[in-house]
Write an enzyme that holds these catalytic residues in place. Structure first.
Site, PDB file in Angstrom:
ATOM      1  N   TYR A 166     -12.376  -2.609  -3.720  1.00 48.32           N
ATOM      2  CA  TYR A 166     -12.783  -2.747  -2.228  1.00 48.32           C
ATOM      3  C   TYR A 166     -14.464  -2.695  -2.292  1.00 48.32           C
ATOM      4  O   TYR A 166     -15.069  -2.455  -1.160  1.00 48.32           O
ATOM      5  CB  TYR A 166     -12.377  -1.641  -1.306  1.00 48.32           C
ATOM      6  CG  TYR A 166     -11.085  -1.708  -1.055  1.00 48.32           C
ATOM      7  CD1 TYR A 166     -10.632  -2.820  -0.142  1.00 48.32           C
ATOM      8  CD2 TYR A 166      -9.776  -1.108  -1.391  1.00 48.32           C
ATOM      9  CE1 TYR A 166      -9.509  -3.216   0.285  1.00 48.32           C
ATOM     10  CE2 TYR A 166      -8.635  -1.381  -0.894  1.00 48.32           C
ATOM     11  CZ  TYR A 166      -8.309  -2.468  -0.045  1.00 48.32           C
ATOM     12  OH  TYR A 166      -7.200  -2.840   0.470  1.00 48.32           O
ATOM     13  N   HIS A 191      -2.067  -5.346   1.246  1.00 50.33           N
ATOM     14  CA  HIS A 191      -3.358  -6.120   0.987  1.00 50.33           C
ATOM     15  C   HIS A 191      -2.679  -7.680   0.474  1.00 50.33           C
ATOM     16  O   HIS A 191      -1.805  -7.787  -0.339  1.00 50.33           O
ATOM     17  CB  HIS A 191      -4.105  -5.442  -0.057  1.00 50.33           C
ATOM     18  CG  HIS A 191      -5.204  -6.293  -0.573  1.00 50.33           C
ATOM     19  ND1 HIS A 191      -6.380  -6.467   0.144  1.00 50.33           N
ATOM     20  CD2 HIS A 191      -5.401  -7.280  -1.654  1.00 50.33           C
ATOM     21  CE1 HIS A 191      -7.348  -7.434  -0.861  1.00 50.33           C
ATOM     22  NE2 HIS A 191      -6.481  -7.738  -1.658  1.00 50.33           N
ATOM     23  N   ARG A 220      -1.517 -14.486   3.738  1.00 51.64           N
ATOM     24  CA  ARG A 220      -2.155 -14.045   4.851  1.00 51.64           C
ATOM     25  C   ARG A 220      -1.731 -14.068   6.231  1.00 51.64           C
ATOM     26  O   ARG A 220      -1.793 -13.053   6.990  1.00 51.64           O
ATOM     27  CB  ARG A 220      -3.576 -14.519   4.957  1.00 51.64           C
ATOM     28  CG  ARG A 220      -4.391 -14.225   3.529  1.00 51.64           C
ATOM     29  CD  ARG A 220      -5.037 -12.849   3.603  1.00 51.64           C
ATOM     30  NE  ARG A 220      -6.223 -12.484   4.619  1.00 51.64           N
ATOM     31  CZ  ARG A 220      -6.706 -11.438   4.758  1.00 51.64           C
ATOM     32  NH1 ARG A 220      -6.537 -10.552   3.702  1.00 51.64           N
ATOM     33  NH2 ARG A 220      -7.698 -11.075   5.587  1.00 51.64           N
ATOM     34  N   PHE A 248     -15.255   3.150   7.125  1.00 57.64           N
ATOM     35  CA  PHE A 248     -13.963   3.308   6.838  1.00 57.64           C
ATOM     36  C   PHE A 248     -13.706   3.320   5.379  1.00 57.64           C
ATOM     37  O   PHE A 248     -12.610   3.745   4.676  1.00 57.64           O
ATOM     38  CB  PHE A 248     -12.905   2.505   7.599  1.00 57.64           C
ATOM     39  CG  PHE A 248     -13.228   0.792   7.129  1.00 57.64           C
ATOM     40  CD1 PHE A 248     -12.773   0.301   5.880  1.00 57.64           C
ATOM     41  CD2 PHE A 248     -14.101   0.049   7.907  1.00 57.64           C
ATOM     42  CE1 PHE A 248     -12.987  -0.991   5.493  1.00 57.64           C
ATOM     43  CE2 PHE A 248     -14.184  -1.261   7.583  1.00 57.64           C
ATOM     44  CZ  PHE A 248     -13.702  -1.997   6.402  1.00 57.64           C
ATOM     45  N   ASN A 290      -2.075   0.045   6.892  1.00 53.29           N
ATOM     46  CA  ASN A 290      -1.480  -1.247   7.459  1.00 53.29           C
ATOM     47  C   ASN A 290      -0.784  -1.850   6.413  1.00 53.29           C
ATOM     48  O   ASN A 290      -0.672  -3.385   6.410  1.00 53.29           O
ATOM     49  CB  ASN A 290      -2.677  -2.299   7.924  1.00 53.29           C
ATOM     50  CG  ASN A 290      -3.676  -2.484   7.074  1.00 53.29           C
ATOM     51  OD1 ASN A 290      -3.470  -1.907   5.755  1.00 53.29           O
ATOM     52  ND2 ASN A 290      -4.765  -3.076   7.095  1.00 53.29           N
ATOM     53  N   LYS A 313       0.797  -1.070   0.148  1.00 54.04           N
ATOM     54  CA  LYS A 313       0.081   0.021  -0.020  1.00 54.04           C
ATOM     55  C   LYS A 313       0.782   1.231   0.149  1.00 54.04           C
ATOM     56  O   LYS A 313       2.185   1.283   0.147  1.00 54.04           O
ATOM     57  CB  LYS A 313      -1.069   0.001   0.945  1.00 54.04           C
ATOM     58  CG  LYS A 313      -2.105  -1.150   1.272  1.00 54.04           C
ATOM     59  CD  LYS A 313      -2.981  -1.171   2.338  1.00 54.04           C
ATOM     60  CE  LYS A 313      -4.052  -2.202   2.070  1.00 54.04           C
ATOM     61  NZ  LYS A 313      -4.855  -2.099   3.455  1.00 54.04           N
ATOM     62  N   THR A 318      -5.558  -7.590  10.774  1.00 54.29           N
ATOM     63  CA  THR A 318      -5.781  -6.070   9.856  1.00 54.29           C
ATOM     64  C   THR A 318      -5.218  -5.060  10.463  1.00 54.29           C
ATOM     65  O   THR A 318      -4.575  -4.266   9.844  1.00 54.29           O
ATOM     66  CB  THR A 318      -7.221  -6.150   9.732  1.00 54.29           C
ATOM     67  OG1 THR A 318      -7.744  -6.958   9.109  1.00 54.29           O
ATOM     68  CG2 THR A 318      -7.634  -4.920   8.891  1.00 54.29           C
ATOM     69  N   GLU A 336      -9.011 -10.592  -8.058  1.00 52.04           N
ATOM     70  CA  GLU A 336      -8.116  -9.514  -7.890  1.00 52.04           C
ATOM     71  C   GLU A 336      -6.863  -9.404  -8.758  1.00 52.04           C
ATOM     72  O   GLU A 336      -6.559  -8.405  -9.346  1.00 52.04           O
ATOM     73  CB  GLU A 336      -7.846  -9.441  -6.531  1.00 52.04           C
ATOM     74  CG  GLU A 336      -9.055  -9.172  -5.611  1.00 52.04           C
ATOM     75  CD  GLU A 336      -8.597  -9.395  -3.987  1.00 52.04           C
ATOM     76  OE1 GLU A 336      -7.384  -9.707  -3.860  1.00 52.04           O
ATOM     77  OE2 GLU A 336      -9.492  -9.007  -3.362  1.00 52.04           O
TER      78      GLU A 336
END
Ligand code: IDP
Ligand code: MG
Length: 156
Positions: free
Chosen positions: A49, A115, A85, A57, A112, A9, A91, A126
């Protein structure tokens, strides 16, 4: 074999920790089979998203993801979706366990760092959103002989 979508990110790119995060996946034995720096458009962020649309959020999330370039990666390996993951951690940076990427590199709940697709269906969807045909290259890796045990005829 699975291929999953990973996004470093804007905070990871701006903080200059892309290399350290990529190294974790490579050190684990996963293979980077696609990688590009890109500026995510409003439309692409909204589509990516869309499951979160309407949540408190959501607007902040779309604003954050479009605020500065990201690094998108296709990461491949046996069980890659779950492995990535688990390596990412929970998260929220404030809650993520030490040893995970979010746990080691950040404290923020929204910034964070990373992704990762959360299911095989999400990974296919995705990867299709972020990579065009030909941009993911499934090339044989010399070292795989020592990454996976193939002595039974099936890599594991
Ligand atoms: P994930 O990234 O661990 O799969 P999701 O619940 O799918 O987490 O949320 C997507 C992203 O939205 C998170 O990575 C985080 O950046 C942001 N987010 C989720 N919940 C919150 C929240 O309660 N406050 C602020 N940002 C959030
Ligand atoms: Mg998610």
């Amino acid at each position: 074999m699975e291929t999953t979508l990973i996004i470093l990110k804007p905070d990871a790119v701006q903080r200059g920790i892309m290399g350290r995060i990529i190294s974790r996946f490579e050190d684990k034995g996963l293979q980077v089979v696609g990688c590009k720096l890109m500026q995510i458009s409003q439309d692409l962020a909204a589509t990516h998203y869309e499951a979160h649309k309407g949540k408190g959020f959501y607007n902040g999330l779309v604003g954050f993801m479009t605020s500065s370039p990201v690094l998108v990666m296709a990461v491949r390996g046996i069980g890659a979706i779950t492995i990535c993951r688990n390596m990412m951690g929970a998260t929220f940076g404030s809650k993520a366990a030490p040893g995970t990427i979010r746990g080691d590199f950040g404290v923020s709940n929204s910034y964070n760092l990373i992704h990762g697709s959360d299911s095989p269906e999400a990974a296919v969807r995705e990867l299709g959103l972020f990579f065009k045909a030909g941009e993911v290259i499934e090339f044989p890796r010399q070292g795989d002989r020592w990454i996976y045990d193939s002595s039974s005829g099936k890599a594991e």
